[in-house]
Structure formats: C-alpha cells, structure tokens
Scaffold this motif. Structure first.
Motif: not given
Length: 464
Positions: A215-222, A235-239, A299-303
């Motif tokens: 979660l910490l390493d995954g790329p996030k939306a800009e 309603c915080l994002p999980i990461e 998302q697909t990779e991490v989940f």
C-alpha cells in the motif's frame, strides 16, 4: 389558490428526501438534477439517490447506536430514503445495507409517480434565479463547479472542498472460499436476520506486513488542482491510514476481533479483510473500509495479495472524488437558511454532515422547514435531545468558535448528556463496564419520546 412551487437543486439522497417531504406536505416541488445533462466523475447512472461509495447505511440498532437511532427517527418522519432502503436491504450483519441499483430505482420511481413532484434534468449553473423564492440546495459532494463558485462568492469563504474516496467491488464467484469464510463480527444479526453477512479474508502477520508495504509503495492518483484539499477523517483512503502507522489498519477496518476462521479455528488471524454484499443477487461484494487513491493497475495487484482474493475479478475499482461543504455554523440559521440570502436553504453533505443517512436526514429537515414556511407555518427544529435535532444543532451552532469546522457523523456526543444508570430496570447493580451502554439506551428512549412530541405537539399537550 395555487401554491407556488419550491425548487430543490440536486437529486441525491438529501435532495430526493427534501423533495419527498415537501410534496408529502401538500406543496408542489420542482426537483432539478443535472445528470445526464452533465455527468460527474463518481456517478454511474442517471438515477436519483445513487449511492456512489459504500452501499451501507451503517448500524440499524436504534437503542445503542446513534446512526441506528437516526434511522428510527427518519422512519417516524416518513422518510423515502429509509423506506426504500428497508425494501431493498441486503445482508450486512447489524448494519442496514442495500442493493444500490434497486434502492435508487425505487426512490426514482416514487418521486416520478408523485403528483406534486416535477423532475427537471438540467444543471443549475450559478445561483438559482431570483424568482425562485424558496430553494433547497442539496447538491452534495459533487456540486457543479459553476454553482460551487457562486456559493463560494456569496459566502466569502476561501474553500468548500475536501477529498472523498471509493472502495472497490468484486464479483462474489471470484472469491476463494477455501480461504475465506462467512461470518458477521461477533455473529451479530442484522435487520434481515443474517448473522453471517460478511465474507472474511484472514491474514497472518507476514501477509499483513507485506500488504501494508505494498500500500505504501503503490502509485497513487495525482490531484493536480486539488493537491491541497484535505481529507475527511471518516473516509480516509486505506493507504493514507497505512501512512499514519503500520498498525492503524489492524485496529481499524482490518481488525480481527469477533471473528473465528473455521478453516483454522485454533489460529487467530493477525488481520481480517471484510467484504460486504453490494447487491440483492449477492453477486457483488465491496471491500469494507478500503477506500483508495491507488492507481487502478496497482489496486488489482495489491488487493490480489489478500488471501482469498488472489483471482478476484473487480466489478469496480476504487477512486477519488471531490466533496464540497460550506461553513454551516457561520452561514446558516437554525432552519438551514443562508443568513445573507434566506431564500436559499442548504441540505445534505454540502452542510457539513458526513454519511448517507445524515445527508438524507438534513434533507428531510430542510424539506419540512421549506414546506412549513410556504404554508405560512412556523416549524421549530426538533429537540436537541433527538438525533435529528442534535445533528442540525451541531452544524448550525454547536461548533466551537475559532476551530475549523469539519464534516461530522451523527453520534451520542452531539446529544445532551445523561447520567449513566447504576442499576438496571430490575434494580440490579450494573457493572461499570455496562453503564455506558445503558446510558445510550436511555438517551435513545428519550430521543424517541421527544421526537413523538415534536411530530404531534397536540397529542403531547393532551397527554400532559
């Protein structure tokens, strides 16, 4: 003599509820919804009261839970949102969750069929026309930019927005039930009587640690233009939760308490991912508390590293959208009118409440206030001892001066306190650990009685 219509801007939960309450009071109402003329980043249909995030209305326990108490009060007030939710509920343990499509279709159909409701599909760009002398603005978290800018200019505020996130949904038949199992936390039954409403995916410590790192390493939306817009803590994002501490999720949406894995009953999971039914057919499940700003590929990779979801097929991936709310304590009076322009009332999330039920509740009150005013009556807010009254009292005057106004879910802390009982109804001494729960029940009983008096003051006066 014909009655001039009231205009409601926004066909979400609050706008739909406001329009229903106005029409049920015998006043014509025009409901303006911009979809499909102008679409949003979060909506998927053109239906009224579409649920864009979770499909849960949260706890339905009116005696011991504040949102459950709000459910009960809204039912007493003839809420279209609660009636449609009850008619389209899906299993969710002690919560009231709904089939999102069936729910939206039911609300839409009832409003379309009401003889005093007119639905106009158009965007209200900027402030409503001056000849609309009574308007309920219920544009919610996705207020159109033109209207948001006009309200911003009218209020003199410098910011109306924060970020909200959406959780992914998976196809139920792609979940590996040789690793996952069905159980509600503490086997608690919900409104539909199902005590095994959730699908649970267990993690051991190593799997959990690897998941947190992903979660910490995954790329996030800009965010670009909205980089400095804050999140709502509810309603915080999980990461983002993971960034606050590696154990945060294990004590939040991934807590393992109240669950026993039947595949390995002697081994307590280190963490558990829960999935909740999302539609009446039971073919779709959403990841509870897994709002995310991860990019779709990540998302697909991490989940899929979650045990039981290795081959998960996603019906919808998570996303991020903008929420909008005003500084209600400074801008609104006790009947939700804007102080600088009283023809405008505000309702729903735009007032600074958080949650489906809270948004609809403020819509319910705004509709009743507007209808009463149109009919020449003076309607006082519900008593602050009720969940409805406490919610409106907080957003219109209960915020501390000098602090930053933030969105709020309903909770017992908003109601006037009561002393915790030391004995139960039979006179037996209550252990200290049970007194807080007993106090909640007393507060709920008081709320139900006081709401009844508000709804029917003549009956209350006769009883006295």
């Amino acid at each position: 003599m014909s009655i001039k219509p009231i205009h409601v801007v926004g066909g979400g939960l609050a706008g739909s509820e406001a329009a229903w309450q106005i029409a049920q009071a015998g006043v014509p109402v025009v409901l303006h919804e911009m979809r499909p003329v102008r679409r949003t980043d979060a909506h998927h249909t053109d239906g009224l009261a579409e649920l864009v995030c979770s499909n849960s209305f949260r706890s339905d326990d009116w005696e011991y839970n504040a949102v459950g108490l709000l459910h009960a009060e809204m039912r007493r007030c003839g809420s279209i949102i609660m009636a449609s939710g009850d008619a389209h509920q899906v299993p969710a343990g002690g919560a009231l969750a709904v089939d999102r499509d069936g729910f939206s279709q039911a609300v839409t159909a009832r409003l379309e069929a009401h003889p005093l409701v007119s639905i106009v599909r158009e965007e209200v760009a900027g402030l409503p026309p001056e000849d609309w002398d009574s308007v309920v603005v219920a544009t919610g978290p996705l207020t159109s930019p033109a209207l948001a800018e006009a309200v911003l200019a009218l209020t003199g505020e410098d910011q109306l927005s924060f970020f909200d996130a959406i959780a992914p949904i998976v196809h139920a038949d792609s979940i590996d039930m040789s690793k996952a199992w069905r159980q509600s936390r503490y086997d608690k039954e919900g409104p539909g009587g199902d005590a095994a409403a959730y699908i649970n995916c267990p993690m051991d410590q190593a799997q959990y640690e690897a998941f947190i790192q992903a979660l910490l390493d995954g790329p996030k939306a800009e965010f670009k233009d909205w980089e400095n817009v804050p999140y709502f803590d509810g309603c915080l994002p999980i990461e983002v939760m993971a960034e606050r501490g590696r154990e945060t999720l294990r004590y939040g949406p991934m807590k393992p308490v109240g669950l026993t894995n039947p595949h390995t009953p002697g081994v307590k999971p280190w963490a558990v991912v829960q999935l909740r039914q999302d539609n009446a057919l039971g073919t779709l499940y959403n990841l509870v508390g897994f709002q995310t700003k991860l990019k779709h590929g990540a998302q697909t990779e991490v989940f899929r590293t979650i045990p039981g979801l290795e081959n998960a097929q996603f019906a919808r991936l998570g996303g991020l959208h903008r929420n909008t709310f005003i500084n209600s304590p400074r801008l609104l009076d006790a009947s939700l009118r804007m102080k600088v322009q009283p023809r405008l009332r505000f309702a729903g999330q735009v007032t600074g409440v958080e949650g489906y039920v809270e948004s609809a509740a403020v819509g319910l009150l705004a509709g009743r206030f507007a209808a009463a005013e149109r009919l020449g009556a003076d309607l006082a807010p519900p008593p602050p001892t009720t969940a409805l009254g406490a919610l409106i009292a907080h957003i219109t005057g209960g915020h501390l001066e000098g602090g930053k106004f933030q969105p709020m879910n309903v909770n017992y802390g908003l109601l006037p306190p009561m002393e915790a009982p030391k004995k139960d109804a039979e006179g037996r001494r209550l252990p200290t650990s049970e007194r807080g729960r007993a106090k909640k029940r007393l507060m709920s009983l008081r709320a139900v009685a006081d709401l009844g008096a508000w709804l029917d003051p003549a009956a209350q006066a006769a009883a006295e």
